[in-house]
Structures are given as C-alpha cells and as structure tokens.
Design an enzyme around this catalytic site. Sequence first.
Site, PDB file in Angstrom:
ATOM      1  N   ASP A  82      -9.396  10.329   0.459  1.00  0.00           N
ATOM      2  CA  ASP A  82      -9.968  11.606   0.888  1.00  0.00           C
ATOM      3  C   ASP A  82      -9.541  12.657  -0.129  1.00  0.00           C
ATOM      4  OD1 ASP A  82      -7.293  11.931   1.829  1.00  0.00           O
ATOM      5  OD2 ASP A  82      -7.883  11.703   3.926  1.00  0.00           O
ATOM      6  N   ASN A 111       0.859  -1.195   0.000  1.00  0.00           N
ATOM      7  CA  ASN A 111       0.000   0.000   0.000  1.00  0.00           C
ATOM      8  C   ASN A 111       0.892   1.240   0.000  1.00  0.00           C
ATOM      9  OD1 ASN A 111      -2.783   0.955   0.436  1.00  0.00           O
ATOM     10  ND2 ASN A 111      -2.094   1.645   2.462  1.00  0.00           N
TER      11      ASN A 111
HETATM   12  C1  XIL Z   1      -3.134   8.394   9.908  1.00  0.00           C
HETATM   13  C2  XIL Z   1      -4.266   8.384  10.911  1.00  0.00           C
HETATM   14  O1  XIL Z   1      -5.487   8.642  10.261  1.00  0.00           O
HETATM   15  C3  XIL Z   1      -4.023   9.432  11.971  1.00  0.00           C
HETATM   16  O2  XIL Z   1      -5.002   9.350  12.989  1.00  0.00           O
HETATM   17  C4  XIL Z   1      -2.639   9.243  12.575  1.00  0.00           C
HETATM   18  O3  XIL Z   1      -2.372  10.306  13.476  1.00  0.00           O
HETATM   19  C5  XIL Z   1      -1.581   9.221  11.494  1.00  0.00           C
HETATM   20  O4  XIL Z   1      -1.902   8.218  10.538  1.00  0.00           O
HETATM   21  N1  XIL Z   1      -1.322   6.885   5.381  1.00  0.00           N
HETATM   22  C6  XIL Z   1      -1.616   5.770   6.111  1.00  0.00           C
HETATM   23  C7  XIL Z   1      -2.433   5.895   7.339  1.00  0.00           C
HETATM   24  O5  XIL Z   1      -1.292   4.658   5.694  1.00  0.00           O
HETATM   25  O6  XIL Z   1      -2.085   4.939   8.310  1.00  0.00           O
HETATM   26  C8  XIL Z   1      -2.373   7.269   7.928  1.00  0.00           C
HETATM   27  O7  XIL Z   1      -3.313   7.329   9.006  1.00  0.00           O
HETATM   28  C9  XIL Z   1      -2.653   8.312   6.874  1.00  0.00           C
HETATM   29  C10 XIL Z   1      -1.633   8.242   5.775  1.00  0.00           C
END
Ligand code: XIL
Length: 458
Positions: free
Chosen positions: A259, A193
């Site tokens: 997002d 990923n």
């Molecule tokens: C993010 C979470 O949403 C947050 O709550 C945390 O503080 C940081 O990580 N890529 C990823 C996710 O693979 O695990 C991340 O998630 C966002 C970016």
Amino acid sequence: MAAVSALTAATVALVGLAAPAHAADPVLRDLAAAKGIYYGTAVTSSKLSGTYGAVTGAQFDSITPANEMKWGTVEPNRGSFNWAGADRVVDFAEANGQQVRGHTLVWHSQMPNWLANGSFSNTELRTIMTDHVTTEVTRYKGRIDHWDVVNEPLNEDGTMRGSKFYNQLGESYIADAFRAARAADPAAKLYINDYNTDGTGPKSNGMYSLVQRLKAQGVPIDGVGFQGHLILGQVPATLQANLQRFADLGVEVAITELDIRMTLPATDAKLAQQKTEFKAVTNACLAVARCEGVTVWGFTDSDSWIPDVFPGEGAATPYDAGFQPKPAYYGIAEALGWTGDGGGGDPTPTTGCAVTYAVQSQWNTGFTANVTVRNTGTSPVNGWTLRWTWPSGQSVTQAWNATVTQSGAQATAVNAAHNAAIAPGGSATFGFNGAWSGGNTAPGAFTLNGAACAVALS
Ligand code: XIL
C-alpha cells in the site's frame, strides 16, 4: 460438504455480477497471468460478498486473509479453534480460481493472550509453536500456495527482534517453524516476511544475512516477502536491485502487502503520483525473474488498515472507498502491459524530472538558493548530475547536499552520497551560496543526467 457447495454457488453467482466499475476496465489477474506473475489482495472474510466480493473475484488471482489466519484469531483460547474466517477465505479462493497466501504462522503480534501472557518453559514453548504450525498448515494442506511462516523477525537496525519466541528460543525458532511447515505441507512455498526491507538498508541487510544463515543450515525456506507498506514519494529507488539480490540467494521473492499511503486529503496530484508509484513497484517485480507476484494490502480504501494505524494518512490502495478504480489501479494495469486507456498506458519505465529553483535570500553581492530535483519518471534515478547555465554572470561560491562546480557560465551539481538515489515521485534538494553583480536572473533551463527537466521558479 453441502455447506461448502452452497457457498461455492453463491460466490460464483457473485462473480457473475462482477461488472467492473467501467466496462472497459482491464482485469489485473489476466494481465498479471500473461506476464507470469500473480496479482493479489488482502481480504476481510466477512466482506466477501456484494461489490467487494465481486471485485475481489474478478480482479485478483491470489488472496490473503488480513487477520483470519493469525494465531490470535484461530486459537483464541488454548486448544479451542476458530477457523470460520480462514475457511471462508480458502473456500472463496477455490470458487474463484485464486491462490491463497497463508498469513501468518509465527509472529510477535496478534498472538492469543494465553500465549502472549502465559509462562512456558523453553521446551514447552517450542512445542506449542511447532504444534501450532503443524495444526494450521495441515488443516489447509494442498490448498495454500504460499505461507508466511515467520512474520517480522527483525528490528529496524537489522538485528533479531526481541519477541516471546526469540527471547526464549533464540534464532532457532525460525528454523523449527519452517521445518514444521514443510513437514505438514511439502507443496506449499514457505516465506519469511517483513516490512521496511523493501529497499537496501540495515534492516534489509539483516534479512539478507538471516536468509543466508537459514539456507546454510538447510532450513526449508522458499521465499522472502517484502511487505511494501510505502509512503507516497518514498518508494525506495533500490527496490528492484534489492529484490534481485535476494533472488540471487536462490529464493523466490514477492511484494506481499503493498500500500502507498499519503497525508489526507488526497488530491489529484497525489493520486497521480501514487499511480506512478504503484506502477513502479509492479515494474520492479516484473523486472526480477524470481518475483512471483504482488499483493496489495486491501484493494479498496474502505478496507485498509492505514487510517487506523497512521492517523491523518490513508487513500493507500488502488480503489476508492466506493469501489471506483483510482489512478493507481490504472498504473498497475499499465505496468502489466495494458494500453487501453487511449494512449496513457505505458508499460516501459519512463524518465523525467522537474526542477524548482528558489532564491532564499539576496544581498548586494551574494545570494542563497535552494534547488529541488524531482523524479517525475517511473524508473529510479541512481546518481545524478544537474547542469544549468547562468544567464547573468553569477557564480556558485559554496554548496551543500551536492558538489557544485562551475566552468564559464555553466554550473554542474553532482549528488551527495546520501541523496544519490531518487525514487519515482521522490526528490532531492541541495543549496548554495552564489555571487552576482548587475543581475541575478534565475536559470531558465536544467538538465538531469543530460535530459531536460521541467522548470518551476518560486
Ligand atoms: C494488519 C491488518 O490489516 C489489520 O486489520 C490488523 O488490525 C493489524 O494487522 N503487517 C502485517 C499484517 O504483516 O498482518 C498487518 O495487518 C499489517 C502490517
């Protein structure tokens, strides 16, 4: 397992309350299932009750713990485990008939301090890593549909990211992690990923080569996750083609963390564009047979990582902070075939354009103008020709960011290599110097690839 059944009863009761914000609102999970994909959301385990829990259960058929399965959470101190949040997510999913994407086993970020700051021999580190994979995957064996085994292994230029694992173990850490995961739960689909791999480009090319190498070595990899942390107006025009080329390597693909962020404040125009873009991303997955599903990284703006990490940006999810569906939610539903909004629904990708023509400066015989072409449709533009007719005898003398030719009164602008692709909601701009005499009236009409565009003068 009394505790689990009590929890199950509670969550089922909550789903009973799950009145969507509007009675006629579509159910994304049902629409998605009818199209053969899943629609998922990242969740925060502590919030899985009340309206948040109700919408999660009612609308989505896959959930991903945003943080609860990360190494730093599950093993904060070496050998001492905290599975509470992860268990809560898996229990909730089972109570609500949802799949779970396990996220994530091996990642350079959110590692426990003992691991990040500890010194280990290479052999020790490899064993620590494979033991971790084995422990976590075994704990949820049979209950997790997809695992993000390795997260974010690449640099922006497509080379391997320097991480504790890569620096000490080399690329083979990836193969070892996947092998350990497969051995622990042969039924789970194992994914790699990353972000900024959504469209074609150096990083995506790096992922493509990496997957080819892993496949060639017989590493048990089933899928590639494209995080999809996108910026309004910058959805890659090559998203669908990129997903397809990975699928053609013989792996599944999924959008795993979608997002679409915007500079705050959100306006109606930005939210409308965001609708178009959520729809376009969903359509891209639907168009690729091996795209298994889409996961949004938080379904509500009250549960999004964006404002914390990108100051001044936000509103990146399909529901507002008060759990009201935003236009983006209806865009997803429309892509999934919903037509219940009185005719606004349109699952078929649309085309459309809008042109802004602006004279920047003008002198006795000449002028300089800028032209911006916006893609107002839901399908990407790949290569463009813009035509217009001069109303008062003007001619183009020199152009930049496009090649402009003229025949009689008709001008024809063809994209440059760097702005050939215009994503839905995106735009391309070019400029030129022109000659005029008598009058310099702006052109009143433009066509993009033969179809008329809306025109705005400025
Ligand atoms: C993010 C979470 O949403 C947050 O709550 C945390 O503080 C940081 O990580 N890529 C990823 C996710 O693979 O695990 C991340 O998630 C966002 C970016």
